[in-house]
Structure formats: C-alpha cells, structure tokens
Design a protein around this motif. Structure first.
Motif, PDB file in Angstrom:
ATOM      1  N   ARG A 156       0.829   5.651   5.230  1.00 51.89           N
ATOM      2  CA  ARG A 156      -0.481   6.390   5.218  1.00 51.89           C
ATOM      3  C   ARG A 156      -1.137   6.358   6.541  1.00 51.89           C
ATOM      4  O   ARG A 156      -1.530   7.552   7.175  1.00 51.89           O
ATOM      5  N   ASP A 183       4.220  -4.553   1.018  1.00 49.01           N
ATOM      6  CA  ASP A 183       3.809  -3.207   0.676  1.00 49.01           C
ATOM      7  C   ASP A 183       3.919  -2.353   1.925  1.00 49.01           C
ATOM      8  O   ASP A 183       3.157  -2.479   2.721  1.00 49.01           O
ATOM      9  N   ARG A 220       3.358   1.060   1.766  1.00 45.56           N
ATOM     10  CA  ARG A 220       2.593   2.119   1.590  1.00 45.56           C
ATOM     11  C   ARG A 220       1.557   2.634   2.470  1.00 45.56           C
ATOM     12  O   ARG A 220       1.175   3.464   3.263  1.00 45.56           O
ATOM     13  N   ASP A 258       6.300   3.795  -4.193  1.00 44.98           N
ATOM     14  CA  ASP A 258       5.188   3.716  -5.168  1.00 44.98           C
ATOM     15  C   ASP A 258       6.079   3.969  -6.411  1.00 44.98           C
ATOM     16  O   ASP A 258       5.349   3.039  -7.521  1.00 44.98           O
ATOM     17  N   GLN A 259       7.117   4.379  -6.586  1.00 45.85           N
ATOM     18  CA  GLN A 259       7.886   4.350  -7.702  1.00 45.85           C
ATOM     19  C   GLN A 259       8.618   3.274  -8.019  1.00 45.85           C
ATOM     20  O   GLN A 259       9.396   2.948  -8.824  1.00 45.85           O
ATOM     21  N   LYS A 260       8.838   2.506  -6.757  1.00 45.28           N
ATOM     22  CA  LYS A 260       9.536   1.096  -7.030  1.00 45.28           C
ATOM     23  C   LYS A 260      11.034   1.108  -6.778  1.00 45.28           C
ATOM     24  O   LYS A 260      11.710   0.381  -7.406  1.00 45.28           O
ATOM     25  N   THR A 315       3.003  13.261  -3.519  1.00 44.58           N
ATOM     26  CA  THR A 315       2.638  11.680  -4.108  1.00 44.58           C
ATOM     27  C   THR A 315       2.277  11.737  -5.226  1.00 44.58           C
ATOM     28  O   THR A 315       2.210  10.838  -5.976  1.00 44.58           O
ATOM     29  N   TRP A 372       6.101   7.323   0.957  1.00 38.76           N
ATOM     30  CA  TRP A 372       5.236   6.679   0.089  1.00 38.76           C
ATOM     31  C   TRP A 372       5.662   6.645  -1.292  1.00 38.76           C
ATOM     32  O   TRP A 372       5.425   5.639  -1.994  1.00 38.76           O
ATOM     33  N   THR A 373       6.045   7.642  -1.749  1.00 34.98           N
ATOM     34  CA  THR A 373       6.494   8.069  -3.265  1.00 34.98           C
ATOM     35  C   THR A 373       7.547   7.117  -3.656  1.00 34.98           C
ATOM     36  O   THR A 373       7.545   6.427  -4.531  1.00 34.98           O
TER      37      THR A 373
END
Length: 349
Positions: free
Chosen positions: A297, A291, A293, A334-336, A52, A330-331
């Motif tokens: 988690r 979202d 993410r 997170d990087q969209k 991540t 998740w990454t």
C-alpha cells in the motif's frame, strides 16, 4: 473527434483481448491485463478498490479453478523455456529513477518492510526490516558475505555501515540497471550472473543471504540451489532468506496471473521448502512470518503521488502495470495464498 475514434478502437481491442484472455489464461489474468493495457493513466481509487474488494462466490470459484491444472502446467512450461535473465530484466530494468519514485529513499529495498505503527514511513519501516535482517545475518568484519539478488545494494550498504568492511561483500544480480547502480553509487563487487545456476567454490562464504530473490527460483530448482549454497558456506556459515512461499496449492491460478509481472518465475510451497532445506543439509534455527500488505500500500500511494514524473520516465503502460501490480499482490497476501517468511539456515553437516 479523431482522438475519440482512436480511443474507442483501442477500447474495443482491449475488451476483445480480455475475452480471449479469460478463455486461455483465466479471469484474474484477463482483468489484470485489461487494467495494465489502458491507454491513459488509471484512476488509482478505482484500481485499488476493484482489485482488493471481495467478489461474489461464483467469481472467486472461477478465478481459483480456471485454467485447469493441466492447462496451468502447459502454460508455465512455455514460460519456463525462457531464461531467468529475460524475466528479471523485463521487471527490473525499467529505470532506476522510476523505482526511486516509490521505494524508500534510504536503502531502496524492494521487499516487505516492517510497519509497527500507523504513522511509520516506508523509510522507517525498511530500516527496521534491515536491522531485523542484520540481526539474523550477524555479519562481522573480515567475513565473506554474498547477497543473492542484491537489488540496488541497500542491504549491502547497511552491512557495510555496521561492520566497516566492504572488501568481503559481493552481490549477484541479473539486472544490468541494478548492477550499474550498485557499482556507481557504492563501488561494491557486483557480479552479473544467475545465482540459481551459478557454480560456487566450496566453503567460499561465511554468510549468504537473499532478500526477495528466492521468489524467482522455480520449484524444481530449490533443492539443487540449496545444496550448492550449503557447499558454498564455510563449516560454521549460515544462510538467511527473506521470501514468500505458497501456503496451500502448489500450482494456484495466481501463478499464471503472476507471469504478467514476473515472467518465468513461480513460487514454491512452504512445506516443500522446509523439506528441501533439510534434504540439502540445513537446520532451520529461525522462521518468522511478516505482513507484506502495508508495504504494498505504501508503494502504491507513493507511486500515485509521483504519477506525472513516473509517466515521463517510463510511459503510461509501465506506470499502469505497477499501479495494478501492487493491489493485485495485496489481494494475493490478503487471501493468505502466500506468507512472507524469514529463515536462518545453519549447516548441519
């Protein structure tokens, strides 16, 4: 001494394969498969942090640029030669008891939940999500309602609790484990069939919904499927879809890495889905983003808490695969590279 030699030999093999994977499938694929193939349980803090945290600019450029596009097309073409059932069974037919270790205990929903507060549990967040979708579906007693990729029946149960009517509910899945679970636990009508290629009777449903199932529909299959679903709905029917779609590149390198977890699946671009929905005859009356993410988690943390039981159920390799899957996903968000959308599609003609 014998154990040290064995582990050392295995480590040499893992590293040699990682080098070969970089050349053939790219750096991201190689890193993920290296973690997954560990012969002992992975250290969760190391895995989460490694997958991540942002890397150097050169590494990101390499990950995003290689394999080249022509190689990605060739690699995916080979994966697409497999049936949808092969990929679904590989990911979902692991063990129902295993999934219970990290999913919410109330509904067992394997899709993005709605976390509103830092102290929300996965149970609270999934019920909130289910209520949100209930409001979009607007189910009523006496209606014929179809769940595309029904999972472990959690949303069907939520609808049944709301309407008091189970007779009109039907679920479709390609997972034998899920079908058995829903049938035994709830007694709902579940069909072991591929909704992507299924033939539907005209006007046979009042409401159709899919929660985390459109991700398995390959890009060239989206428009034909939406046309069949449009035909399957009654004149005043609606289609509700909860899924994530790509934001930019229609063939990112993450599609190749994703084959480790979902063989034979590939995401569509958001713009392409909108175009297909209109071409199929739908009007989009709701489009919201959410979202993913916090959910990833939460699943990761709960799986770590239940490590020993998970390994006893499915073994070290499968445990490591999911422990790697959650931070890698998740990454991805997170990087969209992709966004979770909830749509309401109404029949326009």
């Amino acid at each position: 001494m014998e154990q040290v030699v064995t582990l050392g030999s295995h480590e040499l093999w893992r590293r040699a394969r990682a080098v070969a994977d970089v050349a053939r499938y790219g750096l991201s694929y190689a890193m993920v498969r290296y973690f997954v193939s560990a012969p002992v349980p992975l250290d969760p803090d190391h895995v989460w942090g490694f997958l991540t945290r942002p890397g150097p600019a050169w590494q990101d450029a390499f990950i995003q640029g290689y394999p080249f596009r022509f190689q990605r097309r060739w690699l995916l073409a080979r994966r697409f030669s497999r049936s949808h059932a092969d990929g679904i069974e590989e990911h979902y037919d692991v063990s129902n008891a295993f999934y219970r270790l990290f999913l919410d205990r109330d509904l067992m929903l394997y899709s993005c939940a709605d976390f509103d507060r830092p102290d929300d549990t996965i149970e609270t967040a999934q019920v909130r999500k289910a209520d949100y979708l209930l409001n979009l579906i607007q189910p009523r007693a006496g209606e014929r309602i179809l769940d595309l990729g029904c999972g472990w029946g959690g949303m069907m149960h939520h609808i049944h609790a709301h309407t008091g009517d189970r007779a009109g509910l039907r679920g479709m899945t390609l997972s034998r484990e899920q079908a058995r679970y829903v049938s035994e636990k709830f007694g709902y009508d579940v069909v072991l069939e591929d909704f992507i290629t299924a033939a539907f009777e005209p006007a046979s449903y009042d409401k159709i919904y899919g929660i985390g199932s459109m991700e398995h529909v390959r890009p060239n299959e989206v428009l034909p499927l939406l046309r069949r679903l449009h035909q399957a709905l009654a004149p005043t029917g609606r289609l509700v879809l909860h899924f994530f779609s790509l934001n930019g590149d229609d063939l990112p390198t993450s599609t190749i890495t994703g084959q480790i977890f979902f063989p034979g699946s590939a995401l569509s671009r958001y713009e392409d889905f909108l175009q297909a929905a209109g071409d199929a005859g739908f009007t989009i009356t709701h489009d919201s983003t959410h979202d993913y993410r916090p959910t990833l988690r939460a699943w990761f943390d709960r799986l770590v808490q239940n490590r020993d039981e998970a390994i006893a159920l499915v073994g070290v390799q499968t445990y490591n695969r999911y422990l790697t899957f959650f931070p890698a996903s998740w990454t991805f968000f997170d990087q969209k590279q992709a966004t979770l959308h909830r749509f309401v599609l109404e029949k326009a003609r």
